[in-house]
Design a protein around this motif. Structure first.
Motif, PDB file in Angstrom:
ATOM      1  N   HIS A  41      21.378 -70.755  43.206  1.00 43.81           N
ATOM      2  CA  HIS A  41      20.607 -70.220  41.849  1.00 43.81           C
ATOM      3  C   HIS A  41      19.711 -71.337  41.045  1.00 43.81           C
ATOM      4  O   HIS A  41      18.974 -70.915  40.697  1.00 43.81           O
ATOM      5  N   GLU A  42      20.353 -72.457  41.216  1.00 47.03           N
ATOM      6  CA  GLU A  42      19.438 -73.677  40.530  1.00 47.03           C
ATOM      7  C   GLU A  42      18.279 -73.601  41.155  1.00 47.03           C
ATOM      8  O   GLU A  42      17.276 -74.049  40.397  1.00 47.03           O
ATOM      9  N   LYS A  43      18.090 -73.712  42.470  1.00 45.71           N
ATOM     10  CA  LYS A  43      17.043 -73.805  43.368  1.00 45.71           C
ATOM     11  C   LYS A  43      15.941 -72.633  43.196  1.00 45.71           C
ATOM     12  O   LYS A  43      14.908 -72.974  42.804  1.00 45.71           O
ATOM     13  N   ARG A  44      16.324 -71.483  43.046  1.00 44.88           N
ATOM     14  CA  ARG A  44      15.657 -70.402  42.779  1.00 44.88           C
ATOM     15  C   ARG A  44      14.763 -70.387  41.403  1.00 44.88           C
ATOM     16  O   ARG A  44      13.832 -70.156  41.079  1.00 44.88           O
ATOM     17  N   SER A  45      15.769 -70.900  40.353  1.00 44.82           N
ATOM     18  CA  SER A  45      15.461 -71.003  38.916  1.00 44.82           C
ATOM     19  C   SER A  45      14.319 -72.041  38.962  1.00 44.82           C
ATOM     20  O   SER A  45      13.091 -71.976  38.224  1.00 44.82           O
ATOM     21  N   ARG A  46      14.346 -73.045  39.729  1.00 43.06           N
ATOM     22  CA  ARG A  46      13.439 -74.241  39.432  1.00 43.06           C
ATOM     23  C   ARG A  46      11.816 -73.602  40.205  1.00 43.06           C
ATOM     24  O   ARG A  46      10.978 -73.785  39.896  1.00 43.06           O
ATOM     25  N   ILE A  47      12.201 -72.795  41.379  1.00 43.89           N
ATOM     26  CA  ILE A  47      11.126 -72.168  42.095  1.00 43.89           C
ATOM     27  C   ILE A  47      10.305 -71.254  41.042  1.00 43.89           C
ATOM     28  O   ILE A  47       9.214 -71.174  41.108  1.00 43.89           O
ATOM     29  N   LYS A  48      11.225 -70.349  40.432  1.00 40.92           N
ATOM     30  CA  LYS A  48      10.529 -69.374  39.467  1.00 40.92           C
ATOM     31  C   LYS A  48       9.757 -70.046  38.361  1.00 40.92           C
ATOM     32  O   LYS A  48       8.657 -69.909  37.988  1.00 40.92           O
ATOM     33  N   THR A  49      10.366 -71.418  37.877  1.00 40.43           N
ATOM     34  CA  THR A  49       9.453 -72.145  36.961  1.00 40.43           C
ATOM     35  C   THR A  49       8.075 -72.560  37.379  1.00 40.43           C
ATOM     36  O   THR A  49       6.904 -72.634  36.882  1.00 40.43           O
ATOM     37  N   GLU A  50       8.046 -73.305  38.753  1.00 38.24           N
ATOM     38  CA  GLU A  50       6.965 -73.846  39.353  1.00 38.24           C
ATOM     39  C   GLU A  50       5.945 -72.819  39.610  1.00 38.24           C
ATOM     40  O   GLU A  50       4.844 -72.734  39.478  1.00 38.24           O
ATOM     41  N   ASP A  51       6.435 -71.361  39.921  1.00 33.06           N
ATOM     42  CA  ASP A  51       5.339 -70.333  40.142  1.00 33.06           C
ATOM     43  C   ASP A  51       4.836 -69.812  38.704  1.00 33.06           C
ATOM     44  O   ASP A  51       3.779 -69.648  38.703  1.00 33.06           O
ATOM     45  N   THR A  52       5.744 -69.900  37.711  1.00 29.54           N
ATOM     46  CA  THR A  52       5.265 -69.586  36.621  1.00 29.54           C
ATOM     47  C   THR A  52       4.029 -70.613  35.831  1.00 29.54           C
ATOM     48  O   THR A  52       3.080 -70.595  35.391  1.00 29.54           O
ATOM     49  N   ALA A  53       4.463 -71.804  36.182  1.00 32.94           N
ATOM     50  CA  ALA A  53       3.329 -72.957  35.806  1.00 32.94           C
ATOM     51  C   ALA A  53       2.021 -72.839  36.780  1.00 32.94           C
ATOM     52  O   ALA A  53       0.930 -73.159  36.175  1.00 32.94           O
ATOM     53  N   LYS A  54       2.300 -71.962  38.147  1.00 30.70           N
ATOM     54  CA  LYS A  54       0.992 -72.138  38.761  1.00 30.70           C
ATOM     55  C   LYS A  54       0.183 -71.000  38.353  1.00 30.70           C
ATOM     56  O   LYS A  54      -1.092 -71.024  38.510  1.00 30.70           O
ATOM     57  N   LEU A  55       0.778 -69.815  38.103  1.00 31.89           N
ATOM     58  CA  LEU A  55       0.235 -68.564  37.430  1.00 31.89           C
ATOM     59  C   LEU A  55      -0.599 -68.926  36.295  1.00 31.89           C
ATOM     60  O   LEU A  55      -1.499 -68.877  35.897  1.00 31.89           O
ATOM     61  N   MET A  56       0.282 -69.885  35.309  1.00 29.70           N
ATOM     62  CA  MET A  56      -0.377 -70.057  33.990  1.00 29.70           C
ATOM     63  C   MET A  56      -1.565 -70.903  34.325  1.00 29.70           C
ATOM     64  O   MET A  56      -2.610 -70.661  33.569  1.00 29.70           O
ATOM     65  N   ALA A  57      -1.399 -71.831  35.077  1.00 30.78           N
ATOM     66  CA  ALA A  57      -2.769 -72.942  35.569  1.00 30.78           C
ATOM     67  C   ALA A  57      -3.926 -72.026  35.917  1.00 30.78           C
ATOM     68  O   ALA A  57      -5.078 -72.221  35.681  1.00 30.78           O
ATOM     69  N   LYS A  58      -3.710 -70.989  36.723  1.00 25.04           N
ATOM     70  CA  LYS A  58      -4.863 -70.022  37.270  1.00 25.04           C
ATOM     71  C   LYS A  58      -5.336 -69.241  36.248  1.00 25.04           C
ATOM     72  O   LYS A  58      -6.555 -69.183  36.091  1.00 25.04           O
ATOM     73  N   GLU A  59      -4.647 -68.766  35.115  1.00 22.25           N
ATOM     74  CA  GLU A  59      -5.164 -67.926  33.856  1.00 22.25           C
ATOM     75  C   GLU A  59      -5.855 -68.963  33.249  1.00 22.25           C
ATOM     76  O   GLU A  59      -7.006 -68.527  32.710  1.00 22.25           O
ATOM     77  N   ILE A  60      -5.441 -70.176  32.898  1.00 20.30           N
ATOM     78  CA  ILE A  60      -6.427 -70.997  32.029  1.00 20.30           C
ATOM     79  C   ILE A  60      -7.447 -71.163  32.662  1.00 20.30           C
ATOM     80  O   ILE A  60      -8.538 -71.336  32.251  1.00 20.30           O
ATOM     81  N   GLY A  61      -7.394 -71.646  33.993  1.00 22.81           N
ATOM     82  CA  GLY A  61      -8.618 -71.859  34.929  1.00 22.81           C
ATOM     83  C   GLY A  61      -9.562 -70.868  34.863  1.00 22.81           C
ATOM     84  O   GLY A  61     -10.793 -71.238  34.602  1.00 22.81           O
ATOM     85  N   LYS A  62      -9.248 -69.661  34.718  1.00 21.11           N
ATOM     86  CA  LYS A  62     -10.202 -68.227  34.750  1.00 21.11           C
ATOM     87  C   LYS A  62     -10.897 -68.414  33.366  1.00 21.11           C
ATOM     88  O   LYS A  62     -12.057 -68.058  33.320  1.00 21.11           O
ATOM     89  N   VAL A  63     -10.005 -68.551  32.363  1.00 19.11           N
ATOM     90  CA  VAL A  63     -10.864 -68.585  30.902  1.00 19.11           C
ATOM     91  C   VAL A  63     -11.574 -69.804  30.779  1.00 19.11           C
ATOM     92  O   VAL A  63     -12.769 -69.859  30.264  1.00 19.11           O
ATOM     93  N   LEU A  64     -11.161 -71.033  31.435  1.00 17.56           N
ATOM     94  CA  LEU A  64     -12.294 -72.205  31.226  1.00 17.56           C
ATOM     95  C   LEU A  64     -13.499 -71.840  32.038  1.00 17.56           C
ATOM     96  O   LEU A  64     -14.525 -72.436  31.873  1.00 17.56           O
ATOM     97  N   LYS A  65     -13.312 -71.150  33.270  1.00 17.48           N
ATOM     98  CA  LYS A  65     -14.600 -71.072  34.269  1.00 17.48           C
ATOM     99  C   LYS A  65     -15.453 -70.070  33.561  1.00 17.48           C
ATOM    100  O   LYS A  65     -16.619 -70.364  33.784  1.00 17.48           O
ATOM    101  N   ASP A  66     -15.132 -68.949  32.652  1.00 16.67           N
ATOM    102  CA  ASP A  66     -15.918 -68.381  32.048  1.00 16.67           C
ATOM    103  C   ASP A  66     -16.711 -69.363  31.041  1.00 16.67           C
ATOM    104  O   ASP A  66     -18.098 -69.040  30.859  1.00 16.67           O
ATOM    105  N   ASP A  67     -16.116 -69.993  30.172  1.00 20.17           N
ATOM    106  CA  ASP A  67     -16.935 -71.007  29.554  1.00 20.17           C
ATOM    107  C   ASP A  67     -17.691 -71.881  30.097  1.00 20.17           C
ATOM    108  O   ASP A  67     -18.868 -72.236  29.720  1.00 20.17           O
ATOM    109  N   VAL A  68     -17.193 -72.550  31.150  1.00 22.44           N
ATOM    110  CA  VAL A  68     -18.100 -73.511  31.671  1.00 22.44           C
ATOM    111  C   VAL A  68     -19.279 -72.623  32.547  1.00 22.44           C
ATOM    112  O   VAL A  68     -20.634 -73.474  32.292  1.00 22.44           O
TER     113      VAL A  68
END
Length: 142
Positions: A41-68
């Motif tokens: 359970h602890e391992k899966r929770s950590r993976i979910k957090t990492e996936d969430t961080a990656k998803l957030m990074a992608k979304e932020i990248g999309k927003v910044l790409k438009d500005d760039v």
């Protein structure tokens, strides 16, 4: 590793599940089965957090790409105009016999004139930018 002895109350279904885990994994006790479930359970929770961080990074990248991209377009236009000015100034220096300046907008005079030199400079820059674009596309396609 020191182990703590604690007494927990669990439902019948939870106990049956722990017994099933114990049997499937050839564990010696229900405590080891419980530790295994908690560890997974602890391992899966950590993976979910990492996936969430990656998803957030992608979304932020999309927003910044438009500005760039907007800045890129703006800087290309500025670069084109600066190149035209450089070409014009170079022509002026070569042919330093010109004494009057007439604006292309007519703001400082009664009439607006685009000199042949400006037309030549614009065409030269247009050709240069076209060549650069083709060269860049060729590099990307290689």
């Amino acid at each position: 590793m020191n182990k703590l002895r604690k007494g927990y109350c669990v439902s019948k279904e939870t106990h049956e599940y722990l017994m099933k885990i114990k049997k499937e994994n050839n564990l010696s006790s229900v405590s080891l089965a419980l530790e295994m479930v908690v560890s997974e359970h602890e391992k899966r929770s950590r993976i979910k957090t990492e996936d969430t961080a990656k998803l957030m990074a992608k979304e932020i990248g999309k927003v910044l790409k438009d500005d760039v991209d907007k800045f890129k377009v703006s800087s290309r236009e500025t670069d084109k105009n600066v190149q035209i000015l450089i070409e014009m100034f170079n022509g002026y220096l070569v042919k330093s016999g010109i004494s009057d300046i007439v604006t292309t907008t007519g703001l400082t005079t009664e009439f607006a004139i685009e000199s042949p030199a400006l037309k030549i400079a614009k065409e030269e820059v247009k050709k240069r930018l076209h060549r650069n674009k083709i060269m860049k596309e060729n590099k990307i396609n290689e």
